[in-house]
Design a protein around this motif. Structure first.
Motif, PDB file in Angstrom:
ATOM      1  N   ILE A  41      -4.743 -10.321   3.108  1.00  0.00           N
ATOM      2  CA  ILE A  41      -5.795 -11.299   2.802  1.00  0.00           C
ATOM      3  C   ILE A  41      -6.877 -11.282   3.882  1.00  0.00           C
ATOM      4  O   ILE A  41      -8.079 -11.320   3.581  1.00  0.00           O
ATOM      5  CB  ILE A  41      -5.187 -12.710   2.657  1.00  0.00           C
ATOM      6  CG1 ILE A  41      -4.341 -12.786   1.374  1.00  0.00           C
ATOM      7  CG2 ILE A  41      -6.284 -13.769   2.632  1.00  0.00           C
ATOM      8  CD1 ILE A  41      -3.608 -14.090   1.202  1.00  0.00           C
ATOM      9  N   VAL A  42      -6.468 -11.203   5.137  1.00  0.00           N
ATOM     10  CA  VAL A  42      -7.428 -11.180   6.242  1.00  0.00           C
ATOM     11  C   VAL A  42      -8.350  -9.975   6.127  1.00  0.00           C
ATOM     12  O   VAL A  42      -9.569 -10.074   6.333  1.00  0.00           O
ATOM     13  CB  VAL A  42      -6.687 -11.177   7.592  1.00  0.00           C
ATOM     14  CG1 VAL A  42      -7.658 -10.852   8.734  1.00  0.00           C
ATOM     15  CG2 VAL A  42      -6.028 -12.521   7.838  1.00  0.00           C
ATOM     16  N   HIS A  43      -7.784  -8.819   5.763  1.00  0.00           N
ATOM     17  CA  HIS A  43      -8.574  -7.597   5.703  1.00  0.00           C
ATOM     18  C   HIS A  43      -9.432  -7.498   4.437  1.00  0.00           C
ATOM     19  O   HIS A  43     -10.298  -6.625   4.356  1.00  0.00           O
ATOM     20  CB  HIS A  43      -7.663  -6.374   5.802  1.00  0.00           C
ATOM     21  CG  HIS A  43      -7.163  -6.121   7.194  1.00  0.00           C
ATOM     22  ND1 HIS A  43      -7.940  -5.521   8.151  1.00  0.00           N
ATOM     23  CD2 HIS A  43      -5.977  -6.407   7.788  1.00  0.00           C
ATOM     24  CE1 HIS A  43      -7.249  -5.425   9.281  1.00  0.00           C
ATOM     25  NE2 HIS A  43      -6.062  -5.959   9.093  1.00  0.00           N
ATOM     26  N   ARG A  46      -7.873   1.082  11.332  1.00  0.00           N
ATOM     27  CA  ARG A  46      -7.967   1.464   9.925  1.00  0.00           C
ATOM     28  C   ARG A  46      -6.727   0.962   9.216  1.00  0.00           C
ATOM     29  O   ARG A  46      -5.611   1.328   9.571  1.00  0.00           O
ATOM     30  CB  ARG A  46      -8.084   2.983   9.782  1.00  0.00           C
ATOM     31  CG  ARG A  46      -8.260   3.461   8.343  1.00  0.00           C
ATOM     32  CD  ARG A  46      -8.382   4.979   8.294  1.00  0.00           C
ATOM     33  NE  ARG A  46      -8.743   5.449   6.969  1.00  0.00           N
ATOM     34  CZ  ARG A  46      -7.867   5.700   6.000  1.00  0.00           C
ATOM     35  NH1 ARG A  46      -6.554   5.541   6.227  1.00  0.00           N
ATOM     36  NH2 ARG A  46      -8.286   6.123   4.828  1.00  0.00           N
ATOM     37  N   THR A  47      -6.918   0.121   8.211  1.00  0.00           N
ATOM     38  CA  THR A  47      -5.794  -0.502   7.523  1.00  0.00           C
ATOM     39  C   THR A  47      -5.890  -0.217   6.033  1.00  0.00           C
ATOM     40  O   THR A  47      -6.918  -0.500   5.409  1.00  0.00           O
ATOM     41  CB  THR A  47      -5.787  -2.027   7.756  1.00  0.00           C
ATOM     42  OG1 THR A  47      -5.854  -2.297   9.158  1.00  0.00           O
ATOM     43  CG2 THR A  47      -4.523  -2.642   7.173  1.00  0.00           C
ATOM     44  N   VAL A  48      -4.814   0.341   5.473  1.00  0.00           N
ATOM     45  CA  VAL A  48      -4.740   0.597   4.032  1.00  0.00           C
ATOM     46  C   VAL A  48      -4.074  -0.596   3.368  1.00  0.00           C
ATOM     47  O   VAL A  48      -3.020  -1.075   3.807  1.00  0.00           O
ATOM     48  CB  VAL A  48      -3.956   1.892   3.748  1.00  0.00           C
ATOM     49  CG1 VAL A  48      -3.854   2.129   2.247  1.00  0.00           C
ATOM     50  CG2 VAL A  48      -4.628   3.079   4.422  1.00  0.00           C
ATOM     51  N   LEU A  49      -4.683  -1.087   2.293  1.00  0.00           N
ATOM     52  CA  LEU A  49      -4.280  -2.358   1.686  1.00  0.00           C
ATOM     53  C   LEU A  49      -3.930  -2.197   0.220  1.00  0.00           C
ATOM     54  O   LEU A  49      -4.376  -1.254  -0.438  1.00  0.00           O
ATOM     55  CB  LEU A  49      -5.423  -3.372   1.834  1.00  0.00           C
ATOM     56  CG  LEU A  49      -6.013  -3.541   3.241  1.00  0.00           C
ATOM     57  CD1 LEU A  49      -7.394  -4.154   3.149  1.00  0.00           C
ATOM     58  CD2 LEU A  49      -5.092  -4.394   4.084  1.00  0.00           C
ATOM     59  N   TRP A  50      -3.160  -3.177  -0.264  1.00  0.00           N
ATOM     60  CA  TRP A  50      -2.865  -3.306  -1.689  1.00  0.00           C
ATOM     61  C   TRP A  50      -2.375  -1.983  -2.289  1.00  0.00           C
ATOM     62  O   TRP A  50      -2.964  -1.437  -3.212  1.00  0.00           O
ATOM     63  CB  TRP A  50      -4.077  -3.840  -2.456  1.00  0.00           C
ATOM     64  CG  TRP A  50      -4.629  -5.105  -1.896  1.00  0.00           C
ATOM     65  CD1 TRP A  50      -5.836  -5.266  -1.265  1.00  0.00           C
ATOM     66  CD2 TRP A  50      -4.001  -6.401  -1.878  1.00  0.00           C
ATOM     67  NE1 TRP A  50      -5.997  -6.564  -0.865  1.00  0.00           N
ATOM     68  CE2 TRP A  50      -4.888  -7.293  -1.236  1.00  0.00           C
ATOM     69  CE3 TRP A  50      -2.782  -6.900  -2.332  1.00  0.00           C
ATOM     70  CZ2 TRP A  50      -4.605  -8.639  -1.036  1.00  0.00           C
ATOM     71  CZ3 TRP A  50      -2.492  -8.239  -2.141  1.00  0.00           C
ATOM     72  CH2 TRP A  50      -3.394  -9.083  -1.511  1.00  0.00           C
ATOM     73  N   SER A  51      -1.292  -1.482  -1.721  1.00  0.00           N
ATOM     74  CA  SER A  51      -0.619  -0.260  -2.197  1.00  0.00           C
ATOM     75  C   SER A  51      -1.558   0.948  -2.213  1.00  0.00           C
ATOM     76  O   SER A  51      -1.485   1.801  -3.098  1.00  0.00           O
ATOM     77  CB  SER A  51      -0.030  -0.490  -3.593  1.00  0.00           C
ATOM     78  OG  SER A  51       0.905  -1.543  -3.581  1.00  0.00           O
ATOM     79  N   GLY A  52      -2.438   0.993  -1.235  1.00  0.00           N
ATOM     80  CA  GLY A  52      -3.331   2.140  -1.113  1.00  0.00           C
ATOM     81  C   GLY A  52      -4.608   2.046  -1.913  1.00  0.00           C
ATOM     82  O   GLY A  52      -5.399   2.998  -1.916  1.00  0.00           O
ATOM     83  N   ALA A  53      -4.863   0.921  -2.578  1.00  0.00           N
ATOM     84  CA  ALA A  53      -6.062   0.801  -3.412  1.00  0.00           C
ATOM     85  C   ALA A  53      -7.323   0.659  -2.566  1.00  0.00           C
ATOM     86  O   ALA A  53      -8.376   1.212  -2.898  1.00  0.00           O
ATOM     87  CB  ALA A  53      -5.933  -0.381  -4.362  1.00  0.00           C
ATOM     88  N   LEU A  54      -7.239  -0.104  -1.485  1.00  0.00           N
ATOM     89  CA  LEU A  54      -8.400  -0.369  -0.636  1.00  0.00           C
ATOM     90  C   LEU A  54      -8.096   0.043   0.790  1.00  0.00           C
ATOM     91  O   LEU A  54      -6.936   0.137   1.190  1.00  0.00           O
ATOM     92  CB  LEU A  54      -8.771  -1.858  -0.686  1.00  0.00           C
ATOM     93  CG  LEU A  54      -9.087  -2.473  -2.043  1.00  0.00           C
ATOM     94  CD1 LEU A  54      -9.373  -3.959  -1.897  1.00  0.00           C
ATOM     95  CD2 LEU A  54     -10.259  -1.774  -2.707  1.00  0.00           C
ATOM     96  N   VAL A  55      -9.151   0.261   1.556  1.00  0.00           N
ATOM     97  CA  VAL A  55      -9.009   0.582   2.974  1.00  0.00           C
ATOM     98  C   VAL A  55     -10.029  -0.234   3.752  1.00  0.00           C
ATOM     99  O   VAL A  55     -11.177  -0.407   3.324  1.00  0.00           O
ATOM    100  CB  VAL A  55      -9.200   2.095   3.228  1.00  0.00           C
ATOM    101  CG1 VAL A  55     -10.590   2.553   2.792  1.00  0.00           C
ATOM    102  CG2 VAL A  55      -8.968   2.438   4.687  1.00  0.00           C
ATOM    103  N   GLY A 108     -15.820  -8.169  13.903  1.00  0.00           N
ATOM    104  CA  GLY A 108     -14.604  -8.296  14.697  1.00  0.00           C
ATOM    105  C   GLY A 108     -13.421  -7.515  14.205  1.00  0.00           C
ATOM    106  O   GLY A 108     -12.284  -7.760  14.613  1.00  0.00           O
ATOM    107  N   GLY A 109     -13.624  -6.530  13.341  1.00  0.00           N
ATOM    108  CA  GLY A 109     -12.498  -5.760  12.834  1.00  0.00           C
ATOM    109  C   GLY A 109     -12.005  -4.687  13.781  1.00  0.00           C
ATOM    110  O   GLY A 109     -10.918  -4.142  13.614  1.00  0.00           O
ATOM    111  N   GLY A 110     -12.809  -4.397  14.824  1.00  0.00           N
ATOM    112  CA  GLY A 110     -12.401  -3.351  15.761  1.00  0.00           C
ATOM    113  C   GLY A 110     -12.466  -1.972  15.136  1.00  0.00           C
ATOM    114  O   GLY A 110     -13.119  -1.741  14.129  1.00  0.00           O
ATOM    115  N   ALA A 111     -11.749  -1.040  15.751  1.00  0.00           N
ATOM    116  CA  ALA A 111     -11.775   0.349  15.285  1.00  0.00           C
ATOM    117  C   ALA A 111     -10.555   0.694  14.440  1.00  0.00           C
ATOM    118  O   ALA A 111     -10.352   1.855  14.097  1.00  0.00           O
ATOM    119  CB  ALA A 111     -11.869   1.296  16.477  1.00  0.00           C
TER     120      ALA A 111
END
Length: 476
Positions: A7-9, A60-69, A55-58
């Motif tokens: 949710i944060v991402h 890399r986060t993959v989200l929602w079973s790979g749907a979004l990054v 403020g996300g920094g550097a």
């Protein structure tokens, strides 16, 4: 991954979607009386979504079973899209009220379309790409024809819908071909399946996918809708079309070719070079004979998207950062120019002819000065920001040994200088036309801020350049 982290991402998308749902309820209960309130709440939602991208920094986060990054690239481009949407909405309020089309549905459609842009920019597979593309597009079709009683607006909306539906089908067909040959919808999975050698089926899929994205970027030969929609749609809608959807389309195009096809640069570079040259040529030559300033800006946007693609054709981190810098400066120039167009009102009636700017330096010297800054920047005259935008992409092309593309870009840019400088000549040397009415505070705010950003960019370019370079590196 914990739900709270996801949710944060994806906070920008959640804020915009929730805001749209709340505003639908407010509009349904309060009716047209709530149009002003709905507009300001929508602007607040866009501002909050913009703040949430910082403020996300550097990481890399993959989200929602790979749907979004969620990475530096997505955050950078989301900021640009949100700035474009917020400025367009601020400029729209006074215009819609004066034209008596200030209905509460307009800001809601802006929010829904921008939500689609956020998803499109962060898409990490072909399904998320298509969902974001369609969510963005469906709202845009309605916005284009928002002035229902005007024949030009209805014609613009219908043309945009028919051609948009066609290109959406092409995009979906291309995605289906890529899935069929790669066996996955993930961009990283496609890159692994291609293994540096793209089969004929993958190339066909990429061509169809690029056709759909090129339509949203107004790239030739999929540009045919742009002049009619720009002229027929209400001016704030045209300003929105010129910045936010283009930013999202450029972002996903850069992400797809660099992350899904890193080993097939030769194949997709041919596509990018072709549409870039064609767009630069059409944008430079077709605008020369235009008498309507919105049609001229339509061809101008076609040319500028062609210039942006010069950087992408390089296929390097330097080229990608050049594209990001170009889009940043393009948004500032375009918003400022459309703010100037929205100031063109005589006797309570909005005018759009270039001849209406005659002698503006005598009737409104400050407006003439700021508009001249925009025209010189669009032409690429140093030391204004537009010069550096072209410098970044042409330099990237030269570093990638694409000398012919860079030379064509410089030549077409020189041709485009004619119609930009012609407007300056009309403002400063022609007989004075009737003076313009006072503008709304929101329009003046965007006009002044955009002009100052274009004027002083060369003094403080460091933070923006560093951010763009970091965002580009996150793709490699």
């Amino acid at each position: 991954m914990p739900l709270t982290v996801a949710i944060v991402h994806t906070l920008p998308e959640i804020i915009l979607a929730a805001g749209a749902l709340v505003l639908i309820l407010i509009g349904a209960f309060a009716g047209e009386r709530a149009s002003g309130l709905v507009t300001w709440i929508a602007a607040l939602a866009l501002a909050l979504a913009l703040l949430s991208t910082f403020g996300g920094g550097a990481s890399r986060t993959v989200l929602w079973s790979g749907a979004l990054v969620d990475d530096a690239f997505a955050r950078f481009m989301q900021m640009l899209a949100l700035i474009g949407a917020l400025a367009s909405l601020i400029m729209a309020q006074d215009y819609l009220a004066r034209e008596r089309i200030d209905q509460f549905e307009f800001p809601i459609l802006i929010l829904l379309s921008t939500t689609g842009m956020m998803i499109l920019i962060s898409a990490n597979n072909l399904i998320a790409l298509y969902l974001g593309f369609e969510l963005m597009s469906l709202a845009l079709y309605v916005i284009a024809a928002f002035r229902r009683d005007d024949m030009r607006a209805s014609e613009a909306g219908l043309k945009y819908f028919v051609l948009g539906a066609l290109t959406s089908g092409m995009l979906l067909y291309g995605a289906s071909l890529l899935y069929g040959f790669a066996g996955t919808v993930s961009l990283a999975g496609i890159a692994a399946a291609v293994h540096g050698h793209a089969s004929i089926g993958v190339i066909f899929g990429l061509v169809f996918l690029m056709a759909g994205l090129a339509f949203k970027m107004s790239l030739a030969p999929f540009h045919m809708w742009t002049p009619d929609v720009y002229e027929g749609a209400p001016t704030p809608v045209t300003a929105f079309f010129a910045v936010a959807p283009k930013t999202a389309a450029v972002a996903i195009t850069v992400r797809v070719v660099l992350t899904a096809f890193p080993g097939a640069v030769t194949e997709w570079r041919q596509i990018i070079v072709f549409i870039s040259i064609l767009s630069m040529a059409i944008g430079s030559f077709a605008a020369i004979g235009q008498s309507n300033i919105k049609r001229l800006l339509a061809y101008s946007s076609i040319g500028h998207m062609g210039f942006a693609m010069v950087g992408l054709a390089a296929g390097t981190a330097q080229g990608a950062s050049g594209v990001l810098m170009y889009m940043t400066i393009y948004i500032a120039m375009t918003l400022g120019t459309f703010a100037g167009v929205l100031r063109m009102r005589v006797g309570g009636r909005y005018v759009e002819k270039i001849s209406d700017l005659s002698g503006l330096a005598r009737t409104s010297p400050v407006m003439a000065l700021f508009l001249a800054i925009m025209m010189f920047s669009l032409a690429g005259i140093p030391p204004l920001a537009g010069f550096f935008a072209k410098w970044y992409v042409f330099n990237a092309a030269i570093q990638a040994h694409l000398y012919g593309l860079a030379v064509i870009g410089v030549l077409t840019s020189a041709v485009a200088c004619f119609y930009y400088i012609r407007i300056v000549k009309i403002m400063y040397f022609d007989e004075a036309a009737p003076g313009f009415d006072a503008a709304a505070p929101g329009v003046d705010l965007v006009f002044v801020l955009s002009s100052l950003a274009v004027l002083v960019f060369w003094i403080f370019p460091g933070p923006i350049v560093a951010s763009a370079q970091a965002a580009a590196r996150s793709l490699f």
